[in-house]
Design an enzyme around this catalytic site. Sequence first.
Site, PDB file in Angstrom:
ATOM      1  N   PHE A  34       0.812  -1.218   0.000  1.00 41.02           N
ATOM      2  CA  PHE A  34       0.000   0.000   0.000  1.00 41.02           C
ATOM      3  C   PHE A  34       0.841   1.260   0.000  1.00 41.02           C
ATOM      4  CE2 PHE A  34      -3.631  -2.580   0.833  1.00 41.02           C
ATOM      5  CZ  PHE A  34      -4.737  -1.794   0.544  1.00 41.02           C
ATOM      6  N   HIS A 121      -6.038  -8.758   9.435  1.00 41.66           N
ATOM      7  CA  HIS A 121      -6.778  -7.900   8.505  1.00 41.66           C
ATOM      8  C   HIS A 121      -7.649  -8.703   7.542  1.00 41.66           C
ATOM      9  CE1 HIS A 121      -3.666  -4.425   9.157  1.00 41.66           C
ATOM     10  NE2 HIS A 121      -4.478  -4.590  10.164  1.00 41.66           N
ATOM     11  N   ASN A 217      13.475  -5.774   8.422  1.00 39.29           N
ATOM     12  CA  ASN A 217      12.755  -4.855   7.544  1.00 39.29           C
ATOM     13  C   ASN A 217      13.790  -4.092   6.714  1.00 39.29           C
ATOM     14  OD1 ASN A 217      10.024  -3.870   6.856  1.00 39.29           O
ATOM     15  ND2 ASN A 217      10.828  -1.880   7.474  1.00 39.29           N
TER      16      ASN A 217
END
Length: 250
Positions: A34, A121, A217
Amino acid sequence: MDAIKEFAQMINSADKITVLTGAGMSTESGIPDFRSENGIYAQEGNVEHYISEYYFETHPVDFWHKFKRIFSLKLMGNFAPNQGHLFLKHLEDMGKKVTILTQNIDGLHKKAGSSRVIELHGTLQTATCPKCQTKYDLAFVNSHDVPRCEQETCNEILKPDVVLFGGMVHRFEEALEAAYDSDLLIAMGTSLEVTPVNQIPFYVSTESPRAHKVIINKTPTRMDYLFDIVIHAGIGETVAEVQQYIADAR
């Protein structure tokens, strides 16, 4: 000590491992995220409006047109688990109790064979009738422009089993309990920007300080300071190194 080696030792000594995964896990399978500069937000306007609870309730037909385009729903069945997903299944095969808390909606953790997956989610793989609760798979959803329930007395427009904007995260208390109960918390491919999921490492730090915490990450996050080991690299390359250390130690 080398961070990768120390991480491998933490895995070897852990019994219960909780893993929090975000978009960085999915992007290594080719799925757009996103928030990156090439992500869904950059390509579509008003995403939060069009895939919201409000828009589904008020414009369900157009909701489905937008939803299918935004998530490239026709392509979802083509994506496969990557090295990161398979690594977590490998840990489970080693006898570790691995619970995955994922923000991703692609279903790839389950496709990889992981048995304890909490999809915070929701999932793109199914849709449910709001009236009779009949569930339909992705193939059915993709075969209809606007999917409707086929039960004789129903014909309601289906609702995707994804947490829409304005909706509630699924199974959050269960996710917290798993995190509190773990010996090792691993965050993989998440910027830790989305609430309330991004609070899980903080809660673990305060409620279960004995647990080791590792984050993988590509870029720094605002919560890196909470972790014992911080690895700024890709997931696939990192777990390949870790897996080699684990194999050498066994």
